[in-house]
Design an enzyme around this catalytic site. Sequence first.
Site, PDB file in Angstrom:
ATOM      1  N   GLU A 160     -11.354  43.986  -5.958  1.00 11.65           N
ATOM      2  CA  GLU A 160     -12.483  43.062  -6.086  1.00 11.65           C
ATOM      3  C   GLU A 160     -11.940  41.635  -6.052  1.00 11.65           C
ATOM      4  O   GLU A 160     -10.725  41.419  -6.080  1.00 11.65           O
ATOM      5  CB  GLU A 160     -13.258  43.334  -7.383  1.00 11.65           C
ATOM      6  N   ARG A 214     -15.313  34.421  -8.710  1.00 15.34           N
ATOM      7  CA  ARG A 214     -16.767  34.633  -8.680  1.00 15.34           C
ATOM      8  C   ARG A 214     -17.568  33.329  -8.784  1.00 15.34           C
ATOM      9  O   ARG A 214     -18.575  33.151  -8.121  1.00 15.34           O
ATOM     10  CB  ARG A 214     -17.118  35.559  -9.832  1.00 15.34           C
ATOM     11  N   HIS A 242     -23.464  36.087 -11.026  1.00 14.67           N
ATOM     12  CA  HIS A 242     -22.896  36.917  -9.952  1.00 14.67           C
ATOM     13  C   HIS A 242     -23.448  36.392  -8.631  1.00 14.67           C
ATOM     14  O   HIS A 242     -24.637  36.108  -8.526  1.00 14.67           O
ATOM     15  CB  HIS A 242     -23.296  38.386 -10.165  1.00 14.67           C
ATOM     16  N   ARG A 274     -14.918  35.260 -15.958  1.00 10.78           N
ATOM     17  CA  ARG A 274     -14.346  36.609 -16.062  1.00 10.78           C
ATOM     18  C   ARG A 274     -13.909  37.155 -14.704  1.00 10.78           C
ATOM     19  O   ARG A 274     -14.636  37.076 -13.716  1.00 10.78           O
ATOM     20  CB  ARG A 274     -15.384  37.562 -16.667  1.00 10.78           C
ATOM     21  N   HIS A 292     -25.241  37.108 -15.035  1.00 11.79           N
ATOM     22  CA  HIS A 292     -24.624  38.436 -15.010  1.00 11.79           C
ATOM     23  C   HIS A 292     -23.858  38.765 -16.284  1.00 11.79           C
ATOM     24  O   HIS A 292     -23.919  39.884 -16.773  1.00 11.79           O
ATOM     25  CB  HIS A 292     -23.668  38.467 -13.809  1.00 11.79           C
TER      26      HIS A 292
HETATM   27  P1  FAD Z   1     -24.064  46.894 -23.411  1.00 12.67           P
HETATM   28  O1  FAD Z   1     -23.613  47.920 -22.474  1.00 12.67           O
HETATM   29  O2  FAD Z   1     -24.959  45.850 -22.882  1.00 12.67           O
HETATM   30  O3  FAD Z   1     -24.803  47.615 -24.626  1.00 12.67           O
HETATM   31  C1  FAD Z   1     -25.469  46.875 -25.615  1.00 12.67           C
HETATM   32  C2  FAD Z   1     -26.268  47.825 -26.474  1.00 12.67           C
HETATM   33  O4  FAD Z   1     -26.757  47.168 -27.628  1.00 12.67           O
HETATM   34  C3  FAD Z   1     -27.480  48.403 -25.805  1.00 12.67           C
HETATM   35  O5  FAD Z   1     -27.546  49.772 -26.129  1.00 12.67           O
HETATM   36  C4  FAD Z   1     -28.651  47.657 -26.445  1.00 12.67           C
HETATM   37  O6  FAD Z   1     -29.849  48.375 -26.442  1.00 12.67           O
HETATM   38  C5  FAD Z   1     -28.117  47.485 -27.837  1.00 12.67           C
HETATM   39  N1  FAD Z   1     -28.696  46.399 -28.622  1.00 12.67           N
HETATM   40  C6  FAD Z   1     -28.767  45.085 -28.299  1.00 12.67           C
HETATM   41  N2  FAD Z   1     -29.349  44.394 -29.289  1.00 12.67           N
HETATM   42  C7  FAD Z   1     -29.629  45.269 -30.279  1.00 12.67           C
HETATM   43  C8  FAD Z   1     -30.248  45.163 -31.551  1.00 12.67           C
HETATM   44  N3  FAD Z   1     -30.722  43.995 -32.033  1.00 12.67           N
HETATM   45  N4  FAD Z   1     -30.386  46.271 -32.304  1.00 12.67           N
HETATM   46  C9  FAD Z   1     -29.966  47.478 -31.843  1.00 12.67           C
HETATM   47  N5  FAD Z   1     -29.394  47.633 -30.634  1.00 12.67           N
HETATM   48  C10 FAD Z   1     -29.222  46.543 -29.859  1.00 12.67           C
HETATM   49  N6  FAD Z   1     -18.232  45.048 -15.865  1.00 12.67           N
HETATM   50  C11 FAD Z   1     -17.125  45.613 -15.382  1.00 12.67           C
HETATM   51  O7  FAD Z   1     -16.057  45.539 -16.010  1.00 12.67           O
HETATM   52  N7  FAD Z   1     -17.158  46.285 -14.194  1.00 12.67           N
HETATM   53  C12 FAD Z   1     -18.283  46.405 -13.457  1.00 12.67           C
HETATM   54  O8  FAD Z   1     -18.294  47.033 -12.411  1.00 12.67           O
HETATM   55  C13 FAD Z   1     -19.468  45.797 -13.939  1.00 12.67           C
HETATM   56  N8  FAD Z   1     -20.623  45.857 -13.225  1.00 12.67           N
HETATM   57  C14 FAD Z   1     -21.761  45.375 -13.789  1.00 12.67           C
HETATM   58  C15 FAD Z   1     -22.982  45.538 -13.112  1.00 12.67           C
HETATM   59  C16 FAD Z   1     -24.164  45.136 -13.690  1.00 12.67           C
HETATM   60  C17 FAD Z   1     -25.455  45.323 -12.959  1.00 12.67           C
HETATM   61  C18 FAD Z   1     -24.142  44.528 -14.977  1.00 12.67           C
HETATM   62  C19 FAD Z   1     -25.409  44.089 -15.626  1.00 12.67           C
HETATM   63  C20 FAD Z   1     -22.951  44.315 -15.634  1.00 12.67           C
HETATM   64  C21 FAD Z   1     -21.751  44.746 -15.042  1.00 12.67           C
HETATM   65  N9  FAD Z   1     -20.532  44.584 -15.703  1.00 12.67           N
HETATM   66  C22 FAD Z   1     -19.399  45.140 -15.177  1.00 12.67           C
HETATM   67  C23 FAD Z   1     -20.475  44.031 -17.053  1.00 12.67           C
HETATM   68  C24 FAD Z   1     -20.401  45.199 -18.057  1.00 12.67           C
HETATM   69  O9  FAD Z   1     -21.223  46.248 -17.613  1.00 12.67           O
HETATM   70  C25 FAD Z   1     -20.846  44.792 -19.433  1.00 12.67           C
HETATM   71  O10 FAD Z   1     -20.225  43.613 -19.826  1.00 12.67           O
HETATM   72  C26 FAD Z   1     -20.483  45.860 -20.441  1.00 12.67           C
HETATM   73  O11 FAD Z   1     -20.962  47.106 -20.005  1.00 12.67           O
HETATM   74  C27 FAD Z   1     -21.029  45.525 -21.802  1.00 12.67           C
HETATM   75  O12 FAD Z   1     -20.904  46.648 -22.622  1.00 12.67           O
HETATM   76  P2  FAD Z   1     -21.300  46.563 -24.150  1.00 12.67           P
HETATM   77  O13 FAD Z   1     -21.100  47.928 -24.685  1.00 12.67           O
HETATM   78  O14 FAD Z   1     -20.622  45.429 -24.771  1.00 12.67           O
HETATM   79  O15 FAD Z   1     -22.853  46.188 -24.131  1.00 12.67           O
HETATM   80  C1  SIN Z   2     -19.583  44.199  -9.436  1.00 10.30           C
HETATM   81  O1  SIN Z   2     -19.531  45.401  -9.193  1.00 10.30           O
HETATM   82  O2  SIN Z   2     -19.632  43.307  -8.592  1.00 10.30           O
HETATM   83  C2  SIN Z   2     -19.603  43.781 -10.842  1.00 10.30           C
HETATM   84  C3  SIN Z   2     -18.241  43.823 -11.345  1.00 10.30           C
HETATM   85  C4  SIN Z   2     -18.152  43.097 -12.634  1.00 10.30           C
HETATM   86  O3  SIN Z   2     -19.099  42.443 -13.064  1.00 10.30           O
HETATM   87  O4  SIN Z   2     -17.068  43.175 -13.235  1.00 10.30           O
END
Ligand code: FAD
Ligand code: SIN
Length: 539
Positions: free
Chosen positions: A121, A286, A239, A382, A347
Amino acid sequence: MKYSKYSVVIIGSGIAGLYAALKIEQQSSNLQDGILLITKAKLGESNSRYAQGGMVAVMKDNKADSTESHISDTIKAGAGLSEFNTVKFISEQSDSVVKDLLEFGVEFDRDENNELCFTREAAHSVRRILHAGGDATGKMIEKALTKDVSENENIEVYEQTAAVELLVNADKECKGVVVFNDLTKEYETIYSSAVILATGGLGQLYKYTTNPAVATGDGVALAYNAGAIMQDLEFVQFHPTALAIDGGENRFLISEAVRGEGAKLVDADGIEFMHKYHENKELAPRDVVTRSNYNEMKENNADFVYLNATCIGKEKLAERFPNISRICLENNIDISKDFIPVAPAAHYSMGGVKTNVEGQTSINGLYAIGEVASTGLHGGNRLASNSLLECVVCAYEVANFLKNKELKTPKQIDEDLKAIVDKYSKELLMEELDIESLKKELQEIMWKGAGILRDEKSLMTALEEIQQLSKKFPRSVKCLNKEEYEFKNMLTVSKLIIQSALQRKESRGAHYRLDYLNTNEESKHSLLTKEEGELSFVK
Ligand code: FAD
Ligand code: SIN
């Protein structure tokens, strides 16, 4: 109000929260009061579920890669603000966490010889990104971990339950959390020796975002209100390539991995333009690609540019990007023949609750991991696929830290915390509010004033508009439903982002100020805390 106690409470069921729950359960023998995982929607609904491109994996037996190379790429992308020790630590742990995820049943894609496949990437010097289900990496990891959590009888789960206030006493110790069940509309006081925020990101603050509806910045607001230190909130990553078709709460992502496999950004006439902006063209950092797309759109008075992925070939596109191919086809775009209309969208939040790699915040007993935390890994921008790695490494480390702690929760709630709890016991008469339209107003304000390009005037205007908007939201403590609690948090976090952006008088990474175009080499992290109800910079 109902009262309960647990040894550990985890808030959020994305990859950080799910994996932390499993690792804590696996490693600790000090959990007399059990583990509770609460999540405000269905288990697993999160940003994590939609991650496409993959997860960084610097594997010890991959001779083409090294932690030195990954550290260097991360720091370069981070625009000089990444913490070297944090980057090094997280990079060095990637080999062992990947192996551990495999043990938990995560199936990363493999080649015909059963070797793990690596993709590339933007701003990565080598192919070091693991993926799963082609372009469904997050879903595949989340599915495996959700299954393990659901089957684990030592982990209790509350769904449709939102954390609304942390129980923090005058000595800055976190003793639990007040939660709100959105189905029954009941509150519960949960007492605990360790509260872990894993609440994810804040993309929903913006009009255009790749983030699902749950990404409303709740963890930042909860921790800020409780007095924790926030770091680098002005750094919001946009993004460059979200599908420029509106379809509900967010925009579908066209993964950077598509550019990693050779796709080009072009204008309406099919002319490539990235060479005008950066020597690495489509694989530039990015923030650079985002501003380039934004500029091209402005110059051509267009709502999008195009991604030309036709050079990748029909077969490979179908195999490597099955979901992107399908979603585009549902929108009448055959990506093996047609250009894909794309535009930038909010993003990822580089900033968040200041922590170390073990998730410790400035408040005893309160931990933050995953996107809600700011460990210093990402700096001002990032590097792709470093987020999932950070989620799992920090979940692993918080579990390691807690296994040596005494996690005994007292039977009775502290006297000085009763005032917090009592606020939620009061019956109030509240009229219904049109939260959907208030939310749209806020998202528009943030996109215009605190978006990809900002300056003092746009930020100050946004702040004033938010003050006006707040008047239409007459809630101070209790709200009617989950959406209102989310909107309350969105107002708080929007103001914090703007305050931080106003204070950083330079351009760096994703924070691009039209009135301060240069980088100030002297500047460091911005730290923000709530002192006597005022916003103030502590450093
Ligand atoms: P999240 O996965 O966002 O989970 C947060 C959780 O907290 C959810 O279950 C939510 O419901 C809960 N929550 C929030 N507030 C409350 C509350 N007040 N009370 C109770 N529950 C609550 N990163 C990469 O490294 N590689 C990738 O390929 C990539 N692709 C991506 C593609 C997309 C479309 C997106 C949106 C992001 C992408 N990212 C990627 C970023 C990455 O997915 C996220 O940064 C990461 O998954 C965050 O994980 P997390 O567990 O911290 O939070
Ligand atoms: C993507 O697949 O372009 C998202 C990757 C990332 O947010 O790390």
